[in-house]
Write a protein that holds these residues in place. Structure first.
Motif, short mmCIF file in Angstrom:
data_model
loop_
_atom_site.label_atom_id
_atom_site.label_comp_id
_atom_site.label_asym_id
_atom_site.label_seq_id
_atom_site.Cartn_x
_atom_site.Cartn_y
_atom_site.Cartn_z
N LEU A 103 0.83 -1.21 0.00
CA LEU A 103 0.00 0.00 0.00
C LEU A 103 0.87 1.26 0.00
O LEU A 103 0.52 2.26 -0.63
CB LEU A 103 -0.93 0.00 1.23
N ASP A 104 2.02 1.19 0.69
CA ASP A 104 2.88 2.37 0.77
C ASP A 104 3.63 2.64 -0.54
O ASP A 104 4.36 3.63 -0.65
CB ASP A 104 3.88 2.25 1.93
N ALA A 105 3.46 1.77 -1.54
CA ALA A 105 4.08 2.00 -2.85
C ALA A 105 3.02 2.03 -3.96
O ALA A 105 3.37 2.01 -5.14
CB ALA A 105 5.10 0.91 -3.15
N LYS A 106 1.76 2.10 -3.57
CA LYS A 106 0.68 2.13 -4.57
C LYS A 106 0.86 3.31 -5.51
O LYS A 106 1.09 4.44 -5.09
CB LYS A 106 -0.67 2.24 -3.86
N GLY A 107 0.77 3.04 -6.81
CA GLY A 107 0.90 4.08 -7.81
C GLY A 107 2.29 4.24 -8.38
O GLY A 107 2.47 4.98 -9.35
N VAL A 108 3.28 3.55 -7.81
CA VAL A 108 4.64 3.68 -8.32
C VAL A 108 4.74 3.13 -9.75
O VAL A 108 5.53 3.61 -10.56
CB VAL A 108 5.66 2.97 -7.40
N VAL A 109 3.91 2.13 -10.06
CA VAL A 109 3.83 1.56 -11.40
C VAL A 109 2.44 1.86 -11.95
O VAL A 109 1.45 1.81 -11.22
CB VAL A 109 4.08 0.04 -11.37
N ASP A 110 2.37 2.19 -13.22
CA ASP A 110 1.09 2.47 -13.88
C ASP A 110 0.15 1.29 -13.67
O ASP A 110 0.41 0.18 -14.14
CB ASP A 110 1.33 2.71 -15.36
N GLU A 111 -0.95 1.50 -12.97
CA GLU A 111 -1.85 0.40 -12.62
C GLU A 111 -2.70 -0.08 -13.79
O GLU A 111 -3.43 -1.06 -13.66
CB GLU A 111 -2.72 0.81 -11.43
N SER A 112 -2.59 0.58 -14.94
CA SER A 112 -3.26 0.09 -16.15
C SER A 112 -2.36 -0.84 -16.94
O SER A 112 -2.78 -1.44 -17.93
CB SER A 112 -3.69 1.26 -17.04
N HIS A 113 -1.12 -0.99 -16.49
CA HIS A 113 -0.18 -1.87 -17.19
C HIS A 113 -0.59 -3.33 -16.99
O HIS A 113 -0.97 -3.71 -15.88
CB HIS A 113 1.25 -1.63 -16.66
N PRO A 114 -0.51 -4.15 -18.02
CA PRO A 114 -0.97 -5.54 -17.90
C PRO A 114 -0.19 -6.39 -16.90
O PRO A 114 -0.68 -7.45 -16.49
CB PRO A 114 -0.82 -6.10 -19.32
N LEU A 115 0.99 -5.95 -16.50
CA LEU A 115 1.76 -6.73 -15.52
C LEU A 115 1.56 -6.23 -14.09
O LEU A 115 2.04 -6.85 -13.16
CB LEU A 115 3.26 -6.70 -15.87
N CYS A 116 0.86 -5.11 -13.92
CA CYS A 116 0.60 -4.60 -12.58
C CYS A 116 -0.68 -5.24 -12.05
O CYS A 116 -1.78 -4.95 -12.51
CB CYS A 116 0.46 -3.07 -12.60
N ILE A 117 -0.53 -6.13 -11.07
CA ILE A 117 -1.65 -6.93 -10.59
C ILE A 117 -2.46 -6.21 -9.53
O ILE A 117 -3.68 -6.33 -9.46
CB ILE A 117 -1.15 -8.28 -10.04
N GLY A 118 -1.81 -5.44 -8.68
CA GLY A 118 -2.55 -4.72 -7.66
C GLY A 118 -1.75 -4.58 -6.39
O GLY A 118 -0.53 -4.76 -6.36
N VAL A 119 -2.46 -4.27 -5.32
CA VAL A 119 -1.84 -3.98 -4.03
C VAL A 119 -1.95 -5.19 -3.11
O VAL A 119 -3.02 -5.78 -2.98
CB VAL A 119 -2.51 -2.77 -3.36
N ALA A 120 -0.83 -5.56 -2.50
CA ALA A 120 -0.85 -6.61 -1.50
C ALA A 120 -1.48 -6.05 -0.23
O ALA A 120 -1.41 -4.85 0.03
CB ALA A 120 0.57 -7.10 -1.22
N GLY A 121 -2.08 -6.91 0.56
CA GLY A 121 -2.78 -6.46 1.76
C GLY A 121 -1.85 -5.93 2.82
O GLY A 121 -0.63 -6.04 2.74
N VAL A 122 -2.43 -5.34 3.84
CA VAL A 122 -1.67 -4.81 4.96
C VAL A 122 -1.85 -5.72 6.17
O VAL A 122 -2.78 -6.52 6.24
CB VAL A 122 -2.11 -3.38 5.32
#
Length: 221
Positions: A77-96
């Motif tokens: 969560l503390d790195a959310k947005g560092v990679v374009d979230e529309s990119h096909p390899l960006c899966i999402g945010v791991a839980g906290v």
């Protein structure tokens, strides 16, 4: 009795001289990390990139490396947005707090053989490499300095130095070795809906089930 330091402890020792002065990694360090990645590819290991807040300035370099080795990316969560979230390899945010988050990220973490940790502090790394109190996944470390590296995890390779420089140098080294030839290119997001999710090739060899994860991520599962 004298004990010979293994390569990773030697990297930590050399870096600890100036622990908060982040400089590029040594060429030898980059070479050893590239060697380890090649060994993972040779055994069709599934590599998952995990990004923490110490890697937030390296979005372009993370994406370039992920595209080269076809490695899905999850972020804390503390790195959310560092990679374009529309990119096909960006899966999402791991839980906290130990929670694996949405089903897509949970599935990717659980099915990974090796975690490529970029800027994830040790106290947060357990959710990626530990199951049932035991480290059961391989680990590649990239950290800007040694200030948060405790040595509690067994790493197959480690780069201590400026994160952007580390990833750029590693990507260039892998390209020079022709590493990209052995990888399956990621699916485009618009192609996911037409993908047969029962296709066994999605989970075959080192072809990570990117389309399956994307489908779940897009549906909010």
């Amino acid at each position: 009795q004298e004990h010979e330091l293994d390569e990773n402890h030697q990297v930590l020792l050399e870096s600890a001289i100036h622990p908060l002065l982040s400089t590029p990694p040594s060429e030898a360090n980059v070479q050893k990390t590239a060697d380890f990645i090649e060994s993972q590819v040779a055994t069709k290991s599934r590599i998952l990139i995990a990004v923490g807040h110490l890697g937030v300035n390296a979005g372009a370099e993370i994406t370039a490396l992920a595209e080269l080795i076809n490695a899905p990316i999850v972020t804390r969560l503390d790195a959310k947005g560092v990679v374009d979230e529309s990119h096909p390899l960006c899966i999402g945010v791991a839980g906290v707090h130990g929670s694996p988050g949405v089903a897509a990220t949970r599935d990717m973490i659980e099915s990974a053989d090796c975690i490529f940790s970029i800027g994830v502090e040790d106290q947060m790394l357990g959710q990626f490499v530990v199951t049932g109190g035991v480290q059961n996944r391989g680990l590649i470390y990239v950290m800007p300095d040694t200030s948060t590296v405790t040595g509690q995890f067994n790493a197959g390779a480690m780069m201590i130095g400026t994160v952007e420089d580390s990833l750029r140098m590693l990507t260039e080294e892998l390209k020079s070795r022709g590493a990209a030839k052995g990888f399956v290119r990621p699916e485009k997001p618009e192609d996911v809906q037409a993908t047969n999710l029962q296709d066994s090739s999605l989970a075959d060899g080192h072809n990570f089930p990117v389309a399956l994860a994307w489908s779940r991520f897009q549906s909010g599962a």
